[in-house]
Every structure is written in structure tokens, then in C-alpha cells.
Design an enzyme around this catalytic site. Structure first.
Site, PDB file in Angstrom:
ATOM      1  N   ASP A  45     -25.076  -1.495 111.555  1.00 20.14           N
ATOM      2  CA  ASP A  45     -24.366  -1.222 112.816  1.00 20.14           C
ATOM      3  C   ASP A  45     -23.492  -2.414 113.154  1.00 20.14           C
ATOM      4  O   ASP A  45     -23.963  -3.394 113.717  1.00 20.14           O
ATOM      5  CB  ASP A  45     -25.378  -0.977 113.942  1.00 20.14           C
ATOM      6  CG  ASP A  45     -26.012   0.386 113.819  1.00 20.14           C
ATOM      7  OD1 ASP A  45     -27.241   0.456 113.677  1.00 20.14           O
ATOM      8  OD2 ASP A  45     -25.270   1.371 113.826  1.00 20.14           O
ATOM      9  N   ASP A 185     -26.570   9.990 114.820  1.00 20.81           N
ATOM     10  CA  ASP A 185     -27.039   8.628 115.045  1.00 20.81           C
ATOM     11  C   ASP A 185     -27.256   8.408 116.539  1.00 20.81           C
ATOM     12  O   ASP A 185     -26.331   8.571 117.328  1.00 20.81           O
ATOM     13  CB  ASP A 185     -25.970   7.658 114.516  1.00 20.81           C
ATOM     14  CG  ASP A 185     -26.279   6.204 114.800  1.00 20.81           C
ATOM     15  OD1 ASP A 185     -25.503   5.355 114.362  1.00 20.81           O
ATOM     16  OD2 ASP A 185     -27.290   5.920 115.472  1.00 20.81           O
TER      17      ASP A 185
HETATM   18  C1  DX5 Z   1     -25.313   2.688 118.246  1.00 21.36           C
HETATM   19  C2  DX5 Z   1     -26.213   2.416 117.098  1.00 21.36           C
HETATM   20  C3  DX5 Z   1     -27.639   2.959 117.326  1.00 21.36           C
HETATM   21  C4  DX5 Z   1     -28.539   2.734 116.140  1.00 21.36           C
HETATM   22  C5  DX5 Z   1     -29.718   3.665 116.173  1.00 21.36           C
HETATM   23  O1  DX5 Z   1     -25.758   2.171 119.399  1.00 21.36           O
HETATM   24  O2  DX5 Z   1     -25.625   3.043 115.988  1.00 21.36           O
HETATM   25  O3  DX5 Z   1     -27.508   4.337 117.573  1.00 21.36           O
HETATM   26  O4  DX5 Z   1     -27.839   2.956 115.000  1.00 21.36           O
HETATM   27  O5  DX5 Z   1     -30.484   3.291 117.245  1.00 21.36           O
HETATM   28  P1  DX5 Z   1     -31.751   4.150 117.721  1.00 21.36           P
HETATM   29  O6  DX5 Z   1     -32.266   4.926 116.538  1.00 21.36           O
HETATM   30  O7  DX5 Z   1     -32.714   3.093 118.186  1.00 21.36           O
HETATM   31  O8  DX5 Z   1     -31.250   5.036 118.795  1.00 21.36           O
END
Ligand code: DX5
Length: 236
Positions: A45, A185
Site C-alpha cells: 500500500d 480492498d
Molecule cells: C487503503 C488500504 C487498506 C489496506 C487493507 O486504506 O489499501 O485498505 O490495504 O486494510 P484492511 O484490510 O485493514 O481494511
């Protein structure tokens, strides 16, 4: 298209961890643990503090741990002006690069550049951005990412109202002349993965929910995979 006639790839579920919740002091070991746990890819990320109010990894961090594992890397670029550094993410070892539609003035050119670099090209859509935004570039896509949170942080709540949008995206991609993987995601975990897969998602990004399993990563990956496969008959 019934799953009976769908290409095998459309029936494959991919469980992909976000590295966001990992222990950055032990990044190499954390990646090895994720690979051992059976993940299909790893998502980085990338945040620049402008497109989203958070700052994370640069290409040198990714490059420094590329050799620790064999599992493929993908870079989710939550950055403004992604064109400025596309080659660096590819050179760092990311075989798939995801740009945000909202950050690209010339999205068609950005995707074509990634293909020219030999990378797989993908677009991410923030919750407010319509699927329509990518209908003219589907021919360049290897993957489409529908965000189920507003990007910037892990641990946020899954936005269930995105499920009709996931289904709309799945319908658009089914009409493509090649397989385009549909990824979601944000807030993906044991309670939400069923709805996302039923709506059409086949690649599931899990960060906090995966790292939170008391039974550990291996159990978590297996549990999420089993729940995803159970959501739609025929999924592998
Ligand atoms: C954007 C990021 C998050 C991460 C996943 O904020 O891309 O979405 O990848 O985070 P979780 O699975 O904790 O929501």
C-alpha cells in the site's frame, strides 16, 4: 456467464495480504511468514501523504525485501501523479502496478506505459468513482480494484454499499475479450468476504483482519479462502 463456462482463472480465488499492518522492523521475516501461510500475492500500500493522509513505502523498501520471497508483489499506488515513478515500482520487483483513476490525467497512457514496461496494469476506483471511469480502458487492464473503504488506513469498516458497484464492475469485465481480475480492498475479513465474492470479487485484499487471527496467518489465509470458495459454487 455461468461458472461452468467461465475460464479457469475466473474461478480462482486469490487471497492477498496488505503489508500495511506488518511489523516493519522485521519486514523480510513477515513476508516469509505470509508466503509460508499460502498467500497468492502481496500488496504494497504505497501512500504519498497527498492523495491520502498517510505515508508508507518507497520503491527502495520493496526492492530491499524482494529477494526474501518468491511470491509476486503488486503495488497499490495511492499517490498523485503516479506516472512520475511507474518504472521504479516495476524495477523494485512489482509485477502488477495499480494506479488510481482519480490520480491520472491520462489514464490510458499510464496503463499503456505499464504494459510497455512489461508489467501488468491495473486501476483502482475510490468508493465515489463510477465503474464508467474505466469502460474505455478495459482492453489495457489486467486487474480492476474496487475500493471498499476510503483509502489511507487499514482497519476501516467495509462499505457494503459498494457491492452493487462490484457487481457492475464484474459485468463490465465479463464482456472483455481477455480475463481481467476483479479485486476488492478494504475491511475484508471473515464477516465480509462472502458478500464481496458473491458480488463478483475474485482477488481479496486483507490487512488487519488477516493479521488479527489469533490462530495465526496460515489459519487466517485458509479460513478466508474457504469462506470465499463457499460463497459461489465452483470457485477454486
Ligand atoms: C487503503 C488500504 C487498506 C489496506 C487493507 O486504506 O489499501 O485498505 O490495504 O486494510 P484492511 O484490510 O485493514 O481494511
Amino acid at each position: 456467464m455461468s461458472t461452468a463456462t467461465a475460464p479457469a482463472s475466473d474461478q480462482k480465488i486469490n487471497i492477498i495480504p496488505s503489508v500495511l499492518p506488518a511489523d516493519y522492523a522485521r519486514l523480510g521475516e513477515e513476508l516469509q511468514a505470509l508466503e509460508k501461510a499460502g498467500v497468492d500475492r502481496v500488496q504494497w500500500d504505497v501512500m504519498d501523504g497527498v492523495f491520502v493522509p498517510n505515508l508508507t513505502f518507497g520503491p527502495d523498501v520493496i526492492k530491499s525485501v524482494r529477494s526474501w520471497v518468491d511470491v509476486p508483489f503488486e503495488a497499490h499506488l495511492m499517490v498523485v501523479e503516479p506516472d512520475r515513478m511507474l518504472q521504479q515500482w516495476v524495477d523494485a520487483g512489482c509485477e502488477l502496478v495499480i494506479v488510481h483513476a482519480e490520480a491520472c490525467t491520462h489514464l490510458h497512457r499510464s496503463l499503456a506505459s505499464l504494459k510497455d514496461m512489461g508489467a501488468k496494469a491495473a486501476v483502482a476506483l475510490n468508493p465515489h468513482t463510477p465503474v464508467e471511469a474505466v469502460k474505455n480502458v478495459v482492453d489495457l487492464l489486467d486487474l480492476l480494484l474496487v475500493m471498499t473503504v476510503n483509502p489511507g488506513f487499514g482497519g476501516q469498516a467495509y462499505i457494503k454499499t459498494m457491492e452493487p458497484k462490484i457487481a457492475e464492475a464484474a459485468a463490465l469485465l465479463r464482456n472483455a475479450d481477455h480475463y481481467v481480475e476483479l479485486e476488492v480492498d478494504g475491511g475484508i475479513g471473515p464477516e465480509t468476504i462472502d458478500g464481496a465474492v458473491k458480488a463478483g470479487a475474485r482477488a481479496l485484499i486483507a490487512g488487519s483482519a488477516l493479521f488479527k487471527y489469533p490462530e495465526g496467518l496460515e489459519y487466517g489465509v485458509s479460513d478466508l479462502r474457504a469462506r470465499a470458495r463457499a460463497a459461489v459454487p465452483g470457485l477454486q
